[in-house]
Structures are given as structure tokens and as C-alpha cells.
Design a protein around this motif. Structure first.
Motif, PDB file in Angstrom:
ATOM      1  N   UNK A  26       0.851  -1.189   0.000  1.00 42.43           N
ATOM      2  CA  UNK A  26       0.000   0.000   0.000  1.00 42.43           C
ATOM      3  C   UNK A  26       0.889   1.242   0.000  1.00 42.43           C
ATOM      4  N   UNK A  27       1.165   1.758  -1.184  1.00 44.36           N
ATOM      5  CA  UNK A  27       2.054   2.919  -1.330  1.00 44.36           C
ATOM      6  C   UNK A  27       1.431   4.194  -0.763  1.00 44.36           C
ATOM      7  N   UNK A  28       0.134   4.174  -0.456  1.00 41.40           N
ATOM      8  CA  UNK A  28      -0.537   5.366   0.073  1.00 41.40           C
ATOM      9  C   UNK A  28      -0.514   5.426   1.603  1.00 41.40           C
ATOM     10  N   UNK A  29       0.001   4.386   2.231  1.00 42.37           N
ATOM     11  CA  UNK A  29       0.098   4.369   3.688  1.00 42.37           C
ATOM     12  C   UNK A  29       1.194   5.322   4.127  1.00 42.37           C
ATOM     13  N   UNK A  30       0.958   6.049   5.204  1.00 39.00           N
ATOM     14  CA  UNK A  30       1.950   7.025   5.678  1.00 39.00           C
ATOM     15  C   UNK A  30       3.255   6.354   6.109  1.00 39.00           C
ATOM     16  N   UNK A  31       3.221   5.056   6.382  1.00 45.00           N
ATOM     17  CA  UNK A  31       4.414   4.321   6.792  1.00 45.00           C
ATOM     18  C   UNK A  31       5.172   3.703   5.614  1.00 45.00           C
ATOM     19  N   UNK A  32       4.674   3.920   4.410  1.00 42.62           N
ATOM     20  CA  UNK A  32       5.300   3.322   3.220  1.00 42.62           C
ATOM     21  C   UNK A  32       6.767   3.731   3.086  1.00 42.62           C
ATOM     22  N   UNK A  33       7.084   4.963   3.386  1.00 44.10           N
ATOM     23  CA  UNK A  33       8.464   5.446   3.284  1.00 44.10           C
ATOM     24  C   UNK A  33       9.360   4.656   4.242  1.00 44.10           C
ATOM     25  N   UNK A  34       8.853   4.392   5.442  1.00 40.86           N
ATOM     26  CA  UNK A  34       9.604   3.593   6.407  1.00 40.86           C
ATOM     27  C   UNK A  34       9.833   2.184   5.866  1.00 40.86           C
ATOM     28  N   UNK A  35       8.802   1.591   5.284  1.00 39.52           N
ATOM     29  CA  UNK A  35       8.916   0.246   4.713  1.00 39.52           C
ATOM     30  C   UNK A  35       9.971   0.232   3.607  1.00 39.52           C
ATOM     31  N   UNK A  36       9.916   1.223   2.734  1.00 41.97           N
ATOM     32  CA  UNK A  36      10.913   1.329   1.654  1.00 41.97           C
ATOM     33  C   UNK A  36      12.321   1.419   2.234  1.00 41.97           C
ATOM     34  N   UNK A  37      12.490   2.224   3.270  1.00 39.58           N
ATOM     35  CA  UNK A  37      13.805   2.360   3.900  1.00 39.58           C
ATOM     36  C   UNK A  37      14.276   1.032   4.486  1.00 39.58           C
ATOM     37  N   UNK A  38      13.401   0.327   5.177  1.00 43.36           N
ATOM     38  CA  UNK A  38      13.754  -0.970   5.764  1.00 43.36           C
ATOM     39  C   UNK A  38      14.157  -1.957   4.678  1.00 43.36           C
ATOM     40  N   UNK A  39      13.399  -1.981   3.586  1.00 41.79           N
ATOM     41  CA  UNK A  39      13.666  -2.948   2.521  1.00 41.79           C
ATOM     42  C   UNK A  39      14.986  -2.678   1.797  1.00 41.79           C
ATOM     43  N   UNK A  40      15.520  -1.482   1.940  1.00 41.42           N
ATOM     44  CA  UNK A  40      16.837  -1.193   1.366  1.00 41.42           C
ATOM     45  C   UNK A  40      17.910  -2.069   1.996  1.00 41.42           C
ATOM     46  N   UNK A  41      17.664  -2.565   3.202  1.00 42.76           N
ATOM     47  CA  UNK A  41      18.632  -3.378   3.928  1.00 42.76           C
ATOM     48  C   UNK A  41      18.357  -4.875   3.831  1.00 42.76           C
ATOM     49  N   UNK A  42      17.343  -5.240   3.057  1.00 41.11           N
ATOM     50  CA  UNK A  42      16.941  -6.642   2.915  1.00 41.11           C
ATOM     51  C   UNK A  42      17.357  -7.123   1.529  1.00 41.11           C
ATOM     52  N   UNK A  43      17.904  -8.339   1.457  1.00 37.77           N
ATOM     53  CA  UNK A  43      18.295  -8.874   0.156  1.00 37.77           C
ATOM     54  C   UNK A  43      17.078  -8.998  -0.753  1.00 37.77           C
ATOM     55  N   UNK A  44      17.324  -8.831  -2.035  1.00 37.61           N
ATOM     56  CA  UNK A  44      16.248  -8.964  -3.022  1.00 37.61           C
ATOM     57  C   UNK A  44      15.696 -10.386  -2.994  1.00 37.61           C
ATOM     58  N   UNK A  45      14.477 -10.539  -3.390  1.00 36.22           N
ATOM     59  CA  UNK A  45      13.795 -11.832  -3.331  1.00 36.22           C
ATOM     60  C   UNK A  45      13.648 -12.452  -4.721  1.00 36.22           C
ATOM     61  N   UNK A  46      14.661 -12.287  -5.577  1.00 29.92           N
ATOM     62  CA  UNK A  46      14.560 -12.788  -6.952  1.00 29.92           C
ATOM     63  C   UNK A  46      14.312 -14.285  -7.002  1.00 29.92           C
ATOM     64  N   UNK A  47      14.994 -15.030  -6.139  1.00 27.27           N
ATOM     65  CA  UNK A  47      14.852 -16.490  -6.163  1.00 27.27           C
ATOM     66  C   UNK A  47      13.412 -16.898  -5.840  1.00 27.27           C
ATOM     67  N   UNK A  48      12.795 -16.224  -4.877  1.00 26.08           N
ATOM     68  CA  UNK A  48      11.404 -16.524  -4.528  1.00 26.08           C
ATOM     69  C   UNK A  48      10.470 -16.161  -5.681  1.00 26.08           C
ATOM     70  N   UNK A  49      10.747 -15.044  -6.342  1.00 30.08           N
ATOM     71  CA  UNK A  49       9.930 -14.635  -7.497  1.00 30.08           C
ATOM     72  C   UNK A  49      10.053 -15.675  -8.607  1.00 30.08           C
ATOM     73  N   UNK A  50      11.258 -16.163  -8.841  1.00 30.23           N
ATOM     74  CA  UNK A  50      11.464 -17.196  -9.871  1.00 30.23           C
ATOM     75  C   UNK A  50      10.698 -18.464  -9.519  1.00 30.23           C
ATOM     76  N   UNK A  51      10.678 -18.830  -8.238  1.00 28.57           N
ATOM     77  CA  UNK A  51       9.917 -20.017  -7.808  1.00 28.57           C
ATOM     78  C   UNK A  51       8.437 -19.852  -8.147  1.00 28.57           C
TER      79      UNK A  51
END
Length: 114
Positions: A77-102
Motif C-alpha cells: 500500500x504505497x498510500x500508507x503514511x508508513x510506506x516510506x519507512x517500509x521502503x527504507x527498511x527494505x533497502x537493507x533486505x536482500x532482493x527476493x529474486x529467487x522466490x519470485x522465480x519459484x
């Protein structure tokens, strides 16, 4: 300039995302929307368990759902006021390409509707 968030809001979100499964779901939904049957391909847990994690994320306003025929698709939900925080947190999380491929290899929406 980023707006300041209430400490209670941030604490609630950090607690929610302190769960590995929910953090992984959020990281996957950052890349693409998914239905529950697609997430079942990635996580070794039951459909009710996945649905419970999604409900908690939805109740917090981090995830939104859209019904399409017999499936419900979840996305961030990009319209949530906490979306910016979520984006910042995800900058420190490895990409999930392998899960997407699955998900893409198994094409579960072809199976779960039948």
C-alpha cells in the motif's frame, strides 16, 4: 523532507516486520503483487498461516488487496503514511529474486483455481 512518525506507529511496524515470514512477504510484494497460492510456493506453511500473516499486514495498512475473479491479489500500500519507512527498511533486505522465480516457474494460479 520526510515527515516524522509517531514512535508507537514505528514500534508497531517494527514488531510486525520482526517476523521473518512477514518481512519476506513485504519484500516479495515490493517486486510484484501475489495471491496466497503464489506465496505458498515460497513458504513451507499452510494456506491459513499465509493468510494470517497477510491479514496482519493488511490490518496495519501495509498491504492492500484486490479481488480478481476467484483470486485476491495482495500488493504494498504505497498510500500508507508508513510506506516510506517500509521502503527504507527494505533497502537493507536482500532482493527476493529467487522466490519470485519459484512463483513464476510453478505458475500456481493455473493450479489453485482448478
Amino acid at each position: 523532507m520526510k515527515s516524522k512518525l509517531q514512535i508507537e506507529q514505528v514500534a508497531k511496524i517494527l514488531k510486525l516486520l520482526g517476523d521473518k515470514t512477514r518481512l519476506s512477504i513485504i519484500a516479495i510484494l515490493r517486486i510484484r503483487e501475489c495471491c496466497v497460492c503464489e506465496l505458498l510456493e515460497v513458504f513451507e506453511m499452510s494456506q491459513p498461516s499465509i493468510s494470517q500473516h497477510l491479514r496482519k499486514l493488511k490490518d496495519a495498512g501495509l498491504v492492500k488487496e484486490e479481488r480478481r475473479g476467484q483470486w485476491v491479489y495482495y500488493s504494498l500500500n504505497a498510500h500508507n503514511e508508513l510506506y516510506v519507512l517500509i521502503e527504507d527498511i527494505l533497502e537493507y533486505v536482500t532482493e527476493q529474486e529467487e522466490q519470485i522465480k519459484m512463483i513464476e516457474r510453478s505458475n500456481p494460479t493455473q493450479k489453485c483455481g482448478s
